[in-house]
Design an enzyme around this catalytic site. Structure first.
Site, mmCIF file in Angstrom:
data_model
loop_
_atom_site.group_PDB
_atom_site.id
_atom_site.type_symbol
_atom_site.label_atom_id
_atom_site.label_comp_id
_atom_site.label_asym_id
_atom_site.label_seq_id
_atom_site.Cartn_x
_atom_site.Cartn_y
_atom_site.Cartn_z
ATOM 1 N N LYS A 9 0.837 -1.204 0.000
ATOM 2 C CA LYS A 9 0.000 0.000 0.000
ATOM 3 C C LYS A 9 0.879 1.264 0.000
ATOM 4 O O LYS A 9 2.098 1.181 0.222
ATOM 5 C CB LYS A 9 -0.927 -0.062 1.206
ATOM 6 C CG LYS A 9 -2.002 -1.163 1.100
ATOM 7 C CD LYS A 9 -2.783 -1.262 2.406
ATOM 8 C CE LYS A 9 -4.013 -2.138 2.276
ATOM 9 N NZ LYS A 9 -4.738 -2.228 3.587
ATOM 10 N N TYR A 49 -12.242 -2.198 -3.373
ATOM 11 C CA TYR A 49 -12.827 -2.241 -2.031
ATOM 12 C C TYR A 49 -14.349 -2.162 -2.045
ATOM 13 O O TYR A 49 -14.954 -1.732 -1.051
ATOM 14 C CB TYR A 49 -12.204 -1.143 -1.175
ATOM 15 C CG TYR A 49 -10.777 -1.494 -0.732
ATOM 16 C CD1 TYR A 49 -10.540 -2.612 0.086
ATOM 17 C CD2 TYR A 49 -9.683 -0.735 -1.119
ATOM 18 C CE1 TYR A 49 -9.254 -2.954 0.493
ATOM 19 C CE2 TYR A 49 -8.388 -1.063 -0.713
ATOM 20 C CZ TYR A 49 -8.191 -2.172 0.100
ATOM 21 O OH TYR A 49 -6.910 -2.512 0.513
ATOM 22 N N PHE A 57 -15.412 3.316 7.586
ATOM 23 C CA PHE A 57 -14.030 3.619 7.182
ATOM 24 C C PHE A 57 -13.849 3.659 5.660
ATOM 25 O O PHE A 57 -12.741 3.885 5.179
ATOM 26 C CB PHE A 57 -13.064 2.602 7.806
ATOM 27 C CG PHE A 57 -13.297 1.155 7.393
ATOM 28 C CD1 PHE A 57 -12.731 0.640 6.240
ATOM 29 C CD2 PHE A 57 -14.094 0.323 8.172
ATOM 30 C CE1 PHE A 57 -12.941 -0.686 5.862
ATOM 31 C CE2 PHE A 57 -14.319 -1.010 7.814
ATOM 32 C CZ PHE A 57 -13.739 -1.515 6.644
ATOM 33 N N THR A 91 -5.389 -7.542 10.537
ATOM 34 C CA THR A 91 -5.673 -6.190 10.043
ATOM 35 C C THR A 91 -5.186 -5.129 11.035
ATOM 36 O O THR A 91 -4.627 -4.106 10.640
ATOM 37 C CB THR A 91 -7.208 -6.036 9.849
ATOM 38 O OG1 THR A 91 -7.676 -7.144 9.090
ATOM 39 C CG2 THR A 91 -7.543 -4.741 9.152
ATOM 40 N N ASN A 112 -2.045 0.008 7.143
ATOM 41 C CA ASN A 112 -1.405 -1.237 7.574
ATOM 42 C C ASN A 112 -0.533 -1.897 6.508
ATOM 43 O O ASN A 112 -0.328 -3.102 6.506
ATOM 44 C CB ASN A 112 -2.454 -2.195 8.140
ATOM 45 C CG ASN A 112 -3.573 -2.438 7.152
ATOM 46 O OD1 ASN A 112 -3.464 -2.062 5.988
ATOM 47 N ND2 ASN A 112 -4.636 -3.082 7.586
ATOM 48 N N HIS A 115 -1.825 -5.368 1.453
ATOM 49 C CA HIS A 115 -3.111 -6.022 1.181
ATOM 50 C C HIS A 115 -2.853 -7.429 0.652
ATOM 51 O O HIS A 115 -1.912 -7.646 -0.110
ATOM 52 C CB HIS A 115 -3.901 -5.246 0.118
ATOM 53 C CG HIS A 115 -5.081 -6.023 -0.394
ATOM 54 N ND1 HIS A 115 -6.290 -6.053 0.258
ATOM 55 C CD2 HIS A 115 -5.211 -6.861 -1.460
ATOM 56 C CE1 HIS A 115 -7.108 -6.866 -0.391
ATOM 57 N NE2 HIS A 115 -6.490 -7.366 -1.443
ATOM 58 N N GLU A 126 -9.745 -9.608 -7.728
ATOM 59 C CA GLU A 126 -8.760 -8.539 -7.556
ATOM 60 C C GLU A 126 -7.658 -8.611 -8.616
ATOM 61 O O GLU A 126 -7.233 -7.583 -9.145
ATOM 62 C CB GLU A 126 -8.175 -8.613 -6.134
ATOM 63 C CG GLU A 126 -9.221 -8.242 -5.079
ATOM 64 C CD GLU A 126 -8.824 -8.608 -3.651
ATOM 65 O OE1 GLU A 126 -7.690 -9.074 -3.424
ATOM 66 O OE2 GLU A 126 -9.673 -8.430 -2.751
HETATM 67 N N1 UDP Z 1 -9.630 -0.524 7.424
HETATM 68 C C1 UDP Z 1 -9.786 0.674 8.094
HETATM 69 N N2 UDP Z 1 -10.536 0.693 9.255
HETATM 70 C C2 UDP Z 1 -11.117 -0.437 9.745
HETATM 71 C C3 UDP Z 1 -10.952 -1.641 9.073
HETATM 72 C C4 UDP Z 1 -10.203 -1.660 7.908
HETATM 73 O O1 UDP Z 1 -9.276 1.692 7.666
HETATM 74 O O2 UDP Z 1 -11.791 -0.355 10.804
HETATM 75 C C5 UDP Z 1 -8.843 -0.554 6.172
HETATM 76 C C6 UDP Z 1 -7.468 -1.223 6.344
HETATM 77 O O3 UDP Z 1 -6.534 -0.563 5.478
HETATM 78 C C7 UDP Z 1 -7.749 -2.633 5.883
HETATM 79 C C8 UDP Z 1 -8.729 -2.377 4.735
HETATM 80 O O4 UDP Z 1 -9.546 -1.306 5.209
HETATM 81 O O5 UDP Z 1 -6.585 -3.321 5.490
HETATM 82 C C9 UDP Z 1 -9.597 -3.532 4.350
HETATM 83 O O6 UDP Z 1 -10.239 -4.028 5.499
HETATM 84 P P1 UDP Z 1 -10.388 -5.579 5.759
HETATM 85 O O7 UDP Z 1 -11.295 -5.755 6.929
HETATM 86 O O8 UDP Z 1 -10.743 -6.255 4.477
HETATM 87 O O9 UDP Z 1 -8.918 -5.986 6.246
HETATM 88 P P2 UDP Z 1 -7.749 -6.813 5.505
HETATM 89 O O10 UDP Z 1 -8.400 -7.843 4.633
HETATM 90 O O11 UDP Z 1 -6.935 -5.807 4.722
HETATM 91 O O12 UDP Z 1 -6.952 -7.413 6.625
HETATM 92 MG MG MG Z 2 -9.961 -7.701 3.251
#
Ligand code: UDP
Ligand code: MG
Length: 155
Positions: A9, A49, A57, A91, A112, A115, A126
């Protein structure tokens, strides 16, 4: 063998972590069959997304992922979807196991660093957002694949 979509990212790119993250993927023995740097457009970010549309968020996530270049990859390996998720960590970086990318490099769940697709269907969806089929380099072998060939068949 299966494949997944991985992206470093914008925070990871800006912090100079591209090499470190790619090294971890290569050291694991995974095969990178697609690799490019790109600046995600709003359209690409919204496609990627789509599942999070409507969540609190969502807008900050779109702003984040379009805030600079990302490094997009297609990665192959045995159970690679689970393997990459394990290597990435949870996450929320403080919930992630020490030694994972998110535990080692990130502090917030918003920003974080990496991805990785969460299932086969997401991976295919994706990959198709970020890569054309002709951009993927198949038909070559990693050292790991040569090593496996030299081993007795798994029972
Ligand atoms: N994210 C965020 N706030 C949240 C949860 C997720 O900003 O409360 C962002 C974060 O960058 C995360 C992405 O949205 O990696 C996608 O969320 P997901 O729950 O799919 O997590 P991931 O699959 O990336 O672990
Ligand atoms: Mg995810």
């Amino acid at each position: 063998m299966n494949r997944t979509f991985v992206a470093i990212k914008p925070d990871g790119v800006k912090r100079g972590l591209i090499g470190n993250i790619i090294r971890r993927i290569e050291h694991k023995g995974y095969k990178i069959v697609g690799l490019k740097m790109l600046q995600p457009t709003l359209e690409i970010a919204e496609q990627h997304y789509a599942e999070h549309k409507g969540k609190p968020f969502y807008q900050s996530l779109i702003n984040y992922i379009t805030s600079g270049p990302i490094v997009a990859m297609v990665v192959e390996g045995k159970n690679v979807i689970e393997g990459m998720r394990h290597m990435m960590g949870s996450t929320v970086p403080n919930d992630a196991q020490v030694g994972t990318i998110r535990a080692d490099f990130a502090q917030t769940k918003e920003c974080n660093t990496i991805h990785g697709s969460d299932c086969c269907e997401s991976a295919e969806r994706e990959i198709n957002i970020y890569f054309k089929p002709e951009e993927l380099c198949e038909g070559w072998k990693t050292m790991m694949e040569y090593v496996w060939e030299s081993m007795p068949e798994e029972s």
